[in-house]
Design an enzyme around this catalytic site. Sequence first.
Site, PDB file in Angstrom:
ATOM      1  N   GLU A   1     -16.463   6.425   3.753  1.00 25.02           N
ATOM      2  CA  GLU A   1     -15.676   6.026   4.919  1.00 25.02           C
ATOM      3  C   GLU A   1     -16.020   6.865   6.125  1.00 25.02           C
ATOM      4  OE1 GLU A   1     -11.461   5.452   4.933  1.00 25.02           O
ATOM      5  OE2 GLU A   1     -11.378   5.243   2.767  1.00 25.02           O
TER       6      GLU A   1
ATOM      7  N   LYS B   1      -2.793   6.573   1.623  1.00 23.73           N
ATOM      8  CA  LYS B   1      -2.678   7.159   2.960  1.00 23.73           C
ATOM      9  C   LYS B   1      -1.823   8.426   2.908  1.00 23.73           C
ATOM     10  CE  LYS B   1      -2.795   4.989   6.900  1.00 23.73           C
ATOM     11  NZ  LYS B   1      -4.180   5.215   7.368  1.00 23.73           N
TER      12      LYS B   1
ATOM     13  N   ARG C   1       0.826  -1.202   0.000  1.00 26.98           N
ATOM     14  CA  ARG C   1       0.000   0.000   0.000  1.00 26.98           C
ATOM     15  C   ARG C   1       0.866   1.261   0.000  1.00 26.98           C
ATOM     16  NH1 ARG C   1      -4.633   0.576   4.492  1.00 26.98           N
ATOM     17  NH2 ARG C   1      -2.845   0.964   5.846  1.00 26.98           N
TER      18      ARG C   1
END
Length: 353
Positions: free
Chosen positions: A236, A200, A98
Amino acid sequence: MAASSTNAANDNETEERHAKMDWDHLSYAVIPTDYMYMMKSNPDGTFSDGALVPFGTIEINPHSSVLNYGQGLFEGMKAYRTPTGEVQIFRPEENAFRMQMGAERLLMAAPSVEQYVDAIKQVVRANIRWVPPHGKGTLYIRPLLFGSGSVMGIAPAPQTTFLIFTNPIGNAYKGSSASLSLLVHDSLPRAFPGGTGGVKNISNYSPVFQVVKEAKCKGFSDVLFLDAVEHKYVEEVSSCNAFIVKGNKISTSPTLGTILPGITRKSILQLALELGYQAEERRFSVDELLEADEVFCTGTAVSISDVCSATYKDRKVEFKTGENTVTRKLSEMIRGIQNGLTEDNRGWVVKID
């Protein structure tokens, strides 16, 4: 003061802090540990010569891309102590993948999967005394990747820094052991199509500080955000993925660029399928959310936490929580693997020797 005297003073301070640790009352407070790991990219974009260094302040150039343009990523992981005293981490290669995906999006050099996992092992091993006793909490691991090289115009940094530090935390998410109560926000989206919601990125989080603070002042635990286009589809919570349960069907929103591909999220989808549930990634509206039997959130920090209620406009809906729920079953299953209570037959756990 000489460097050796400074190091000795820091060591004494750390020893005193460790000796005074109250493992039974851990929270989410800042607790510096012994070491951090640092590695900088080479001119060709590769990484080498990473090393453990004493935890402390780092130097960064004012021209750095991370300070001027927010070119940075972070990951979140945990180290768990098993009932036998061993220490283990959960699916570290997924975090490495990720981070690489995020680095590609932000035009940063990134460590290889092997370098990432090795660095995580090193820093956990070096801080192993800070891993709480079994059942008392976890050692939170924070890997950072940021543009540390100097730039003046708007451009990616010529050098990136990979940094990892750790911090012991309690089991209760940010000190709260209760089920989550969510406020559905229908005007300010968390992420936009074409943006960075799917990685992120460090700048994804501060824009929602204000609305989350306002929601907490009203008694809510967190905010659930809707899509940026139609303002009707669930995306989210501020820092975790959302699931709904209706009968035998478990649904979570697809990762199509605006939703973070969570490692806990991915693991829960697999476990749900193994248990015979119809687990799927699909878009679902806020109306479907309000008709759900159960709602839960997943993430490294929150693990898997049930949602007791969601409030949309002036309508508050309560969901089933506690014993005999799908959420509880999945929670016990994944926590069992992470904490060494259940045998890992999926290759998810990496032990720190």
